[in-house]
Enzyme design. Sequence first.
Site, mmCIF file in Angstrom:
data_model
loop_
_atom_site.group_PDB
_atom_site.id
_atom_site.type_symbol
_atom_site.label_atom_id
_atom_site.label_comp_id
_atom_site.label_asym_id
_atom_site.label_seq_id
_atom_site.Cartn_x
_atom_site.Cartn_y
_atom_site.Cartn_z
ATOM 1 N N PHE A 1 26.029 -4.593 6.687
ATOM 2 C CA PHE A 1 26.633 -5.697 5.934
ATOM 3 C C PHE A 1 26.579 -5.339 4.452
ATOM 4 C CE2 PHE A 1 22.920 -7.670 3.923
ATOM 5 C CZ PHE A 1 21.900 -7.058 4.625
ATOM 6 N N ASP B 1 14.077 -11.289 -0.733
ATOM 7 C CA ASP B 1 15.216 -11.168 -1.628
ATOM 8 C C ASP B 1 15.493 -9.684 -1.772
ATOM 9 O OD1 ASP B 1 17.234 -12.363 -3.176
ATOM 10 O OD2 ASP B 1 16.207 -11.752 -4.992
ATOM 11 N N SER B 2 16.759 -9.357 -1.821
ATOM 12 C CA SER B 2 17.104 -7.942 -1.829
ATOM 13 C C SER B 2 18.391 -7.739 -2.589
ATOM 14 C CB SER B 2 17.274 -7.445 -0.387
ATOM 15 O OG SER B 2 18.223 -8.251 0.289
ATOM 16 N N ARG C 1 19.537 -17.259 5.427
ATOM 17 C CA ARG C 1 20.738 -17.673 6.169
ATOM 18 C C ARG C 1 21.699 -16.509 6.331
ATOM 19 N NH1 ARG C 1 20.180 -22.946 6.605
ATOM 20 N NH2 ARG C 1 19.160 -23.971 4.862
ATOM 21 N N ASN C 2 21.343 -15.381 5.741
ATOM 22 C CA ASN C 2 22.198 -14.192 5.844
ATOM 23 C C ASN C 2 22.009 -13.590 7.235
ATOM 24 O OD1 ASN C 2 22.857 -11.372 5.825
ATOM 25 N ND2 ASN C 2 22.943 -11.454 3.583
ATOM 26 N N LYS D 1 20.897 -9.910 7.492
ATOM 27 C CA LYS D 1 19.475 -9.699 7.217
ATOM 28 C C LYS D 1 18.618 -10.224 8.353
ATOM 29 C CE LYS D 1 18.720 -11.585 3.248
ATOM 30 N NZ LYS D 1 18.339 -11.927 1.868
#
Length: 199
Positions: A153, A72-73, A9-10, A13
């Site tokens: 971001f 994932d980051s 949902r980012n 990204k």
Amino acid sequence: MTDLLLATRNRGKAREIGAFLGTGGAGLRLLTLDDLGIAEDVEETGSTFAENARLKAGHYSRLSGLDTLGDDSGLEVRALGGRPGVLSARYAGEGAGDDARIARLLAEMAEAADRRARFVSAVCLARAGAELAAFIGTAEGEILRAGRGVNGFGYDPVFLYPPLGRTFAELSLEEKNRVSHRSRALAQVREFIRLGGLR
Ligand code: IMP
């Protein structure tokens, strides 16, 4: 046409992933959770980026019936023993913004002479809840004492990428996508798809 659900949902990204995979794959259609009206969230309970990527990909592939890319980051800082790590998004508490996260990072690093840090991106492809493939990408840099640049971001304004002498927030989307942790992981995804891995 191969459908692939992006389990994020980012928006920062999603934009980067779309720009990267969208250009690579003839016949690949990228969908988002919002496109499918999926409101449910997954708790990121893993202790590694790879575990969380697998949790997301597995969960949403089961829910949607579509092949799903989970990622994932985050940022690992040497002087902080690898923190914020998997807590990068929640580093200044739930609901805090990028500015608050950066402020906390700079405050914690006020005395740190060793400014080395790296971004890590783990991605996992899953089908019907089972992992198809998983990849990791990293980008090495240094944490500045104040932000520079307005693009990107997250921690981008304080992440100096030494080979270019600019922060990630001073790179265009195309420039960032040539060198970032995410693009290094996604290049492997693109190759996996090109070789027929999603057939
Ligand atoms: P995730 O959504 O759980 O993967 O959270 C990743 C968090 O790590 C983001 O909210 C950012 O704070 C940070 N992060 C990950 N990738 C980047 C990047 O490319 N630039 C800046 N910050 C990033």
